[in-house]
Design a protein around this motif. Structure first.
Motif, short mmCIF file in Angstrom:
data_model
loop_
_atom_site.label_atom_id
_atom_site.label_comp_id
_atom_site.label_asym_id
_atom_site.label_seq_id
_atom_site.Cartn_x
_atom_site.Cartn_y
_atom_site.Cartn_z
N PRO A 1 0.81 -1.19 0.05
CA PRO A 1 0.08 0.11 0.15
C PRO A 1 0.76 1.35 0.12
O PRO A 1 0.35 2.37 -0.49
N ALA A 2 1.99 1.35 0.41
CA ALA A 2 2.84 2.25 0.31
C ALA A 2 3.15 3.02 -0.86
O ALA A 2 3.46 2.04 -1.84
N ALA A 3 2.76 3.94 -1.17
CA ALA A 3 2.93 4.62 -2.67
C ALA A 3 4.23 4.40 -3.14
O ALA A 3 5.49 4.80 -2.57
N ASN A 4 4.19 3.69 -4.55
CA ASN A 4 5.27 3.86 -5.43
C ASN A 4 6.34 2.66 -4.95
O ASN A 4 7.59 2.90 -5.28
N GLU A 5 6.22 2.06 -3.85
CA GLU A 5 7.07 1.03 -3.28
C GLU A 5 6.87 -0.22 -4.37
O GLU A 5 5.73 -0.65 -4.64
N LEU A 6 8.01 -0.94 -4.48
CA LEU A 6 8.03 -2.33 -4.95
C LEU A 6 8.88 -3.26 -4.19
O LEU A 6 10.16 -2.72 -3.59
N ASP A 7 8.40 -4.10 -3.50
CA ASP A 7 9.15 -5.05 -2.81
C ASP A 7 9.46 -6.29 -3.31
O ASP A 7 8.76 -7.08 -3.87
N VAL A 8 10.75 -6.61 -3.40
CA VAL A 8 11.30 -7.84 -4.28
C VAL A 8 11.51 -8.92 -3.21
O VAL A 8 12.65 -8.65 -2.40
N VAL B 1 13.60 -6.97 -0.61
CA VAL B 1 14.42 -5.55 -1.08
C VAL B 1 13.34 -4.47 -1.49
O VAL B 1 12.39 -4.95 -2.28
N LYS B 2 13.22 -3.46 -0.67
CA LYS B 2 12.36 -2.31 -1.15
C LYS B 2 13.10 -1.37 -1.97
O LYS B 2 14.30 -0.87 -1.93
N PHE B 3 12.25 -1.02 -3.10
CA PHE B 3 12.62 -0.28 -4.22
C PHE B 3 11.58 0.99 -4.43
O PHE B 3 10.43 0.64 -3.96
N ASN B 4 12.05 1.93 -4.91
CA ASN B 4 10.94 3.25 -5.20
C ASN B 4 11.03 3.32 -6.51
O ASN B 4 11.90 3.78 -7.01
N MET B 5 9.81 3.05 -6.84
CA MET B 5 9.28 3.23 -8.46
C MET B 5 9.22 4.79 -9.01
O MET B 5 9.15 4.77 -10.02
N TYR B 6 9.09 5.62 -7.89
CA TYR B 6 8.76 6.96 -8.25
C TYR B 6 9.89 7.90 -8.32
O TYR B 6 10.10 8.38 -9.49
N THR B 7 10.68 7.94 -7.55
CA THR B 7 11.88 8.91 -7.77
C THR B 7 13.19 8.37 -8.06
O THR B 7 14.14 8.98 -8.23
N GLY B 8 13.36 6.87 -8.06
CA GLY B 8 14.55 6.47 -8.45
C GLY B 8 14.98 5.61 -9.68
O GLY B 8 13.97 5.58 -10.29
N ASP B 9 16.06 5.75 -10.25
CA ASP B 9 16.66 4.80 -11.17
C ASP B 9 16.59 3.34 -11.25
O ASP B 9 17.27 3.03 -10.10
N ALA B 10 15.86 2.52 -11.77
CA ALA B 10 15.79 1.25 -11.56
C ALA B 10 17.30 0.46 -11.53
O ALA B 10 17.59 -0.12 -10.56
N LYS B 11 18.02 0.94 -12.50
CA LYS B 11 19.54 0.46 -12.55
C LYS B 11 20.38 0.86 -11.31
O LYS B 11 21.14 -0.02 -10.79
N GLN B 12 20.22 2.01 -10.89
CA GLN B 12 21.05 2.36 -9.76
C GLN B 12 20.61 1.70 -8.62
O GLN B 12 21.36 1.54 -7.63
#
Length: 98
Positions: A37-44, A53-64
């Motif tokens: 439910p957290a905005a723009n978060e992707l948990d892998v 692993v917690k990723f940010n789909m909104y502000t971050g670069d996926a490769k970085q």
């Protein structure tokens, strides 16, 4: 979701695909992707690992972000440390783990 409705924006799909490709290239096997439910978060969740692993789909670069995770996982493995809950790469230039 009904047929022809947008379930995920194309940018989110692209981000998830890039994360999947980057992790596979480093021999990590993804067991699941979770959109909490957290905005723009992707948990892998990774196969054989007790953490996710917690990723940010909104502000971050996926490769970085994927690179930050891979580097952190290698560093922690070298120190014989395994996070019990998560590795968080959502903040650019910082990594947290618990």
């Amino acid at each position: 979701v009904k047929q022809s409705d947008v379930a995920l924006p194309s940018n989110d799909v692209s981000f998830i695909q890039t994360i999947s490709e980057q992790l596979a290239a480093q021999h990590f096997t993804v067991s699941s992707f979770v959109l909490p439910p957290a905005a723009n978060e992707l948990d892998v969740h990774l196969q054989g690992e007790p953490y996710f692993v917690k990723f940010n789909m909104y502000t971050g670069d996926a490769k970085q972000q994927a690179g930050s995770f891979v580097a952190t996982a290698a560093y922690l493995a070298g120190k014989h440390v395994t996070p019990g809950q998560y590795i968080d790469v959502r903040v650019d230039g910082r990594v947290y783990y618990k």
